[in-house]
Design a protein around this motif. Structure first.
Motif, short mmCIF file in Angstrom:
data_model
loop_
_atom_site.label_atom_id
_atom_site.label_comp_id
_atom_site.label_asym_id
_atom_site.label_seq_id
_atom_site.Cartn_x
_atom_site.Cartn_y
_atom_site.Cartn_z
N LEU A 1 59.42 18.20 26.39
CA LEU A 1 60.49 17.89 27.67
C LEU A 1 61.18 17.39 27.56
CD1 LEU A 1 62.39 20.25 29.22
CD2 LEU A 1 60.98 20.91 31.20
N ARG A 2 60.17 16.44 28.36
CA ARG A 2 60.53 14.48 28.85
C ARG A 2 61.33 14.28 27.97
NH1 ARG A 2 59.97 11.76 32.81
NH2 ARG A 2 60.16 9.89 32.61
N ALA A 3 60.68 14.24 25.89
CA ALA A 3 61.13 14.00 25.79
C ALA A 3 62.33 14.05 24.68
CB ALA A 3 60.25 13.67 24.38
N GLY A 4 62.65 15.27 24.99
CA GLY A 4 64.48 15.70 24.36
C GLY A 4 65.01 15.44 25.16
N ALA B 1 58.41 8.74 25.41
CA ALA B 1 59.77 9.11 26.50
C ALA B 1 59.71 8.50 27.56
CB ALA B 1 59.29 10.78 26.58
N GLY B 2 58.55 8.18 28.10
CA GLY B 2 58.54 7.58 29.70
C GLY B 2 58.87 6.10 29.45
N TRP B 3 58.40 5.48 28.15
CA TRP B 3 59.41 4.32 27.86
C TRP B 3 60.95 4.55 27.30
CZ3 TRP B 3 61.70 1.70 23.88
CH2 TRP B 3 61.84 0.45 23.83
N LEU B 4 61.20 4.67 26.75
CA LEU B 4 62.83 5.20 26.64
C LEU B 4 63.11 5.21 27.79
CD1 LEU B 4 63.33 7.26 24.00
CD2 LEU B 4 63.74 4.99 23.60
N VAL B 5 62.33 6.43 28.86
CA VAL B 5 63.41 6.71 30.38
C VAL B 5 63.12 4.96 31.15
CG1 VAL B 5 63.15 8.02 32.41
CG2 VAL B 5 62.93 9.26 30.36
N ASP B 6 62.22 4.75 31.54
CA ASP B 6 61.40 3.44 31.87
C ASP B 6 62.45 1.90 30.97
OD1 ASP B 6 60.66 1.38 33.47
OD2 ASP B 6 59.85 0.32 31.04
N ARG B 7 63.21 1.94 29.35
CA ARG B 7 63.87 0.46 29.61
C ARG B 7 64.88 1.64 29.79
NH1 ARG B 7 61.88 -4.12 28.52
NH2 ARG B 7 62.32 -4.63 27.03
N SER B 8 65.52 2.59 30.18
CA SER B 8 66.80 2.73 30.06
C SER B 8 67.97 2.12 31.51
CB SER B 8 67.06 4.16 30.19
OG SER B 8 66.67 4.70 31.40
N ALA C 1 74.16 9.08 31.33
CA ALA C 1 73.21 8.80 32.28
C ALA C 1 72.40 8.97 33.58
CB ALA C 1 74.08 7.46 33.32
N GLY C 2 73.22 10.23 34.11
CA GLY C 2 72.51 11.08 35.45
C GLY C 2 70.92 12.14 34.48
N LEU C 3 71.58 12.37 33.82
CA LEU C 3 70.05 12.42 33.26
C LEU C 3 69.19 11.77 33.08
CD1 LEU C 3 68.52 14.92 32.34
CD2 LEU C 3 69.60 14.67 29.75
N LEU C 4 69.41 10.09 32.37
CA LEU C 4 68.27 9.21 32.04
C LEU C 4 67.88 8.96 34.00
CD1 LEU C 4 69.80 7.45 29.75
CD2 LEU C 4 67.47 8.52 29.72
N ARG C 5 68.90 9.05 35.25
CA ARG C 5 68.67 8.97 36.32
C ARG C 5 67.96 9.48 36.98
NH1 ARG C 5 66.94 7.31 40.42
NH2 ARG C 5 67.45 6.42 42.13
N LEU C 6 67.75 10.93 37.10
CA LEU C 6 67.02 12.20 37.42
C LEU C 6 65.62 12.00 36.42
CD1 LEU C 6 69.36 15.31 37.02
CD2 LEU C 6 68.40 14.00 38.72
N LEU C 7 65.45 11.69 35.31
CA LEU C 7 64.19 11.53 34.41
C LEU C 7 63.30 9.90 35.07
CD1 LEU C 7 64.92 11.70 31.54
CD2 LEU C 7 63.29 13.68 32.80
#
Length: 455
Positions: free
Chosen positions: A394-397, A95-102, A438-444
């Motif tokens: 939660l982070r993954a979801g 999940a952290g990688w997905l957020v980072d990769r975005s 996009a905003g949710l990924l930015r928050l993550l």
């Protein structure tokens, strides 16, 4: 130049520089291909563009090389596998990688959409026809069709890489079989029956990128290697086999010769990807392997490597804005009464190709100078260490929800009619869904969402 020299000097010795070259070449060819094959004319007194391929049948076999989207997905598979493996070695989660990769994907895309929406809104307020505004923005956002598929395969990288580690090259083989079944369905019934090929086809090529990354790192598993053979012999077999299959599928089979969209053809090899395009991808992979060693030697030189680094620093910006550059140039020339519209294939049309490409390159250079820093300066956060099970879930979801919003927004925009009146040029639901994701990924990425104390 100084920064490029520093980046070149800091390049790890084991980096596969050829991958970066392929990415830069693929996007450059897409940009030049779109510009070169587009014919400009007038429709009801307004400038309009269409593909010139329908009038240039002799050029259809050239699309076997010019259709380079398989190369980009191949490179993406390699890069995503390398990035995911590195992230996990540093203690990060999928999940952290997905957020980072975005970060590198979403930020430049968000800027494009906001700028287009703002420009469309201003044009509408000044009295422009909302339907015409939508048509212009639709044309500028054609590259987002590709981004829909690429964001989807990025989101699926963690489970698909796990499948690769378990079953190796059997995975892309199975995906190609699904592509063939999709083709059979659209030959016998409605074209929509093959829509699954948008995912199956590009996933198959993406999996080959995993196999390239694993080459030399793993042994065998069952009948299929996890690593892709990188020898010249393997390249020759893939090139020859892919070409033979491609000739049979297009000369004897039902597939068009062109690997790009041609109006009026029974099938479209690229939308969605067909079995013929998979054969072309195999041939391209063979050629890539044959050229790997000589290209790698040249990339050890500072000059060529710095050029590759320069393009890759803004590669997504180049791709996202290249049709906006065409819209701006056509609009300017039309306003000046200087827009040339010679018949496709005429001497005047061919004579106009070089100045047309140079003018477009100049406009795109300005756009890259303005918006390129958004991509080039994107910084990725370090991998986060283990957290409690609740925090990880939660982070993954939230990461999945962010990707779903981005994908929904891009897809809604691409599927919406290009002549529907849209004051912002983009359908409101598409813009809202995209910005929410996009905003949710930015928050993550900033660490303000999904925090959870270890249990």
């Amino acid at each position: 130049m100084r920064r490029l020299r520093q980046l070149a000097q800091r390049t790890p010795p084991g980096r596969e520089r050829y991958i970066d070259l392929l990415r830069a070449l693929a996007i450059t060819m897409v940009v030049l291909g779109h510009w070169g094959v587009t014919a400009i004319g007038y429709d009801d007194g307004r400038p309009a563009g269409h593909s010139a391929l329908a009038d240039l049948r002799w050029a259809w076999p050239l699309t076997w090389v010019a259709q380079v989207m398989p190369v980009f997905f191949l490179v993406g598979g390699y890069a995503n596998a390398a990035s995911l493996a590195s992230y996990r070695r540093r203690g990060g989660s999928a999940a952290g990688w997905l957020v980072d990769r975005s970060a590198r994907l979403v930020r430049p895309t968000t800027v494009l959409l906001l700028v287009l929406a703002a420009g469309a809104g201003i044009a509408t307020l000044r009295g422009a026809d909302p339907a015409q505004v939508r048509t212009v923005v639709w044309f500028a956002t054609i590259p987002l069709w590709f981004l829909v598929a690429y964001v989807a395969v990025v989101a699926l990288t963690p489970p698909m890489y796990a499948l690769h580690r378990r079953f190796g090259l059997a995975v892309p083989v199975a995906l190609v079989v699904l592509v063939a079944l999709g083709d059979l369905a659209r030959l016998l019934g409605p074209a929509a029956l093959a829509n699954g090929n948008y995912l199956f086809g590009w996933l198959a090529v993406h999996q080959l990128g995993f196999a390239w990354y694993d080459a030399g790192r793993t042994g065998t598993r069952g009948l299929f290697r996890r690593g892709l053979p990188l020898s010249g012999r393997a390249g020759a077999l893939l090139l020859g086999g892919g070409l033979v299959a491609l000739v049979l599928l297009t000369a004897v089979g039902p597939y068009p010769v062109a690997m790009l969209h041609v109006p009026g053809e029974r099938l479209d090899n690229a939308a969605p990807p067909s079995l013929a395009l998979m054969a072309a991808a195999a041939a391209q992979l063979g050629l890539i392997l044959l050229l790997r060693r000589p290209a790698g030697r040249r990339l050890r030189r500072s000059g060529p490597w710095q050029a590759v680094l320069a393009v890759n620093a803004v590669v997504l910006t180049l791709f996202l804005w290249h049709l906006t550059a065409a819209v701006l140039l056509v609009g300017l020339l039309d306003a000046l009464g200087a827009l040339p519209t010679p018949p496709v294939g005429s001497a005047a049309w061919w004579a106009w190709r070089v100045p047309w490409l140079l003018a477009l390159a100049a406009v795109l250079a300005v756009l890259v100078a303005v918006f390129g820093p958004v991509e080039a300066r994107t910084r990725r956060p370090p991998a986060t260490g283990p957290a409690g099970a609740g925090g990880r879930r939660l982070r993954a979801g939230l990461a999945v929800a962010g990707y779903a919003g981005v994908l929904a927004g891009l897809l809604l925009n691409s599927l919406a009619p290009k002549t529907a009146p849209e004051p912002l040029g983009l359908p409101a639901p598409a813009l809202v869904a995209y910005l929410a994701g996009a905003g949710l990924l930015r928050l993550l990425r900033s660490g303000r969402a999904g925090r959870h104390r270890p249990g």
